[in-house]
Design an enzyme around this catalytic site. Sequence first.
Site, mmCIF file in Angstrom:
data_model
loop_
_atom_site.group_PDB
_atom_site.id
_atom_site.type_symbol
_atom_site.label_atom_id
_atom_site.label_comp_id
_atom_site.label_asym_id
_atom_site.label_seq_id
_atom_site.Cartn_x
_atom_site.Cartn_y
_atom_site.Cartn_z
ATOM 1 N N CYS A 1 14.268 9.421 -7.253
ATOM 2 C CA CYS A 1 12.888 8.916 -7.204
ATOM 3 C C CYS A 1 12.402 9.161 -5.784
ATOM 4 C CB CYS A 1 12.838 7.447 -7.592
ATOM 5 S SG CYS A 1 13.725 6.387 -6.454
ATOM 6 N N CYS B 1 0.822 -1.217 0.000
ATOM 7 C CA CYS B 1 0.000 0.000 0.000
ATOM 8 C C CYS B 1 0.852 1.262 0.000
ATOM 9 C CB CYS B 1 -0.940 0.013 1.196
ATOM 10 S SG CYS B 1 -2.267 -1.194 1.056
#
Lengths: 453, 127
Positions: free
Chosen positions: A411, A238
């Site tokens: 990132c 998640c």
Amino acid sequence: MADEVSRLKARLLEKENELDVLKNKLAQLEKNGTPFIELNDKVTTLTPLGSKALSNQDIVRYSRQLLLPELGVRGQQNLSQSSVLVVGCGGLGCPLALYLAAAGIGRLGLLDYDEVELSNLHRQVLHREESQGQAKALSAATAVNRLNSTIECVPYHLQLSSKNALPLIQQYDIVADCSDNVPTRYLVNDACVISGKPLVSASALRMEGQLTVYNYHGGPCYRCLYPVPPPAETVTNCSDGGVLGVVPGIMGCLQALEVIKIASGQGSSCGQQLVMFDALDTRFRSIRLRPRQPGCAVCGENPSVTQLLDYEALCGSAATDKCRRLNLLSKDQRITVQEYKAILDSATSHLLLDVRPPVEVDICQLPSSLNIPLTGLQRGNGDHIQLLKESIRRTKGQMSGDGLLPVYVICKLGNDSQKAVQLLEKMDDITVKDICGGLMAWSQKIDLTFPQY
Amino acid sequence: MVANPHSKPHSLCTFIDCWYAMVSANLEKESNTDSSFGPEGRYVAVTVLYFAKSAELTGHRSEVALLPVATSSGQLWARLLELHPSLAALQDQVVLAVRQQYVALGDQSIILADGDEVAVVPPLSGG
């Protein structure tokens, strides 16, 4: 005679302990106005749940469900004599615990090793802003207790492991898997098969959910369906993939429904079914499953798994949904956020390549970064490669001299950026390095105003 | 169209598949002859649904594919791998269902009909 004396002494000690617990509870209640909830950091021995008739208060409280012929007084009493262990007090565990408590389940074990964070609250609806930093198990127990103080809540602040799973699970009638990672799912499954407990299991990610009752009335176990754990790098959690809060909410409610049906004696119809929820189309599908597999490693005729294993080793990942830290590059292929800050400050010519997907770039980005998602580089997307080459050519044109252009890849956490460096290493005209720890390290160490997500 | 309303053509290839299935279904109706023959016998248009990781890997949530009427679960999976080689990442970690019924990957024989639904269901582990 001597036996009698020691037996009486033991009973006295037991009663004294009970007195202490009651005194503590009373003191807490008088002091704070909130009931005392003891947080367990290890597995304790629980007393069996006794049977008792419904009180007038019970009859009023549960009247709307007592009226159902499917439940009735018998079903309600069965509920009050049942115990359920909820593994994980997150997006699934919160609504599940809430409805089980509301329905009058006898004992609710609430297990979670983690603490409440702000990013949990959109889906873990038992916790509150004030509970940040508190053990999730305690926060959930407190909330559940506010809803129904007549049921017994046992919060466990611990990580389920091969050592504690059996002694814990053996003390409960039904187990609900509300965990968020693969090793825990295999551990809970094996422990339920070994202890003969039904496992009401749900999961959710992004806009999808799944539910099955395992090890129930001749149905399969989790391993019958998934004998081999997935390679760790193919699993999305998640915190990486995201999830719409109401999706685990719906799946946790479905779990509560099946637990209530089993506990009340009516029985679940999901023992040989995989129920899938597609939130994009608001559509449910049920896949009819095979029965228990005779060749299954844990529930089969000749099981090879007869005791619990090292599940983190089996699955090649940690029993948490926290993001993994990859280490794919050598030290000289990486720079720290501090080093990158120095490069920015010295106005050295370079290209900053952000390889996150566009949906994340929309949340936040560093100025003057070029966004090309890792998937574009991996698939050799023509437009993306063209854009990259063009940007390299343009930036190189602004450089004095004709050395190689430094490209720094960033990132969110510094995993995808390493993969991108591996892909770009062989490109002409550039040197390429990864920024360690990514934008989240930037936010923690360089710019505290940069958002965390 | 045989496809269920859930499925939308996502690519030219899918569009041609749909068209081919539609034309062959019509021909069949009109002349009562089987026209859509291939190396493995007659083909039918089947809706393939991709869930969770498989939707991410294939880039599709659903598509219409021409598949042989008589096949095995193993061949069915092999055909899906041909259409989407990226699905290989899910090898051994996937539930395959035909008409909402689990099929074990292997030599289990499967008879498909026009409009049937095949589902590729990898496990979800989040919560």
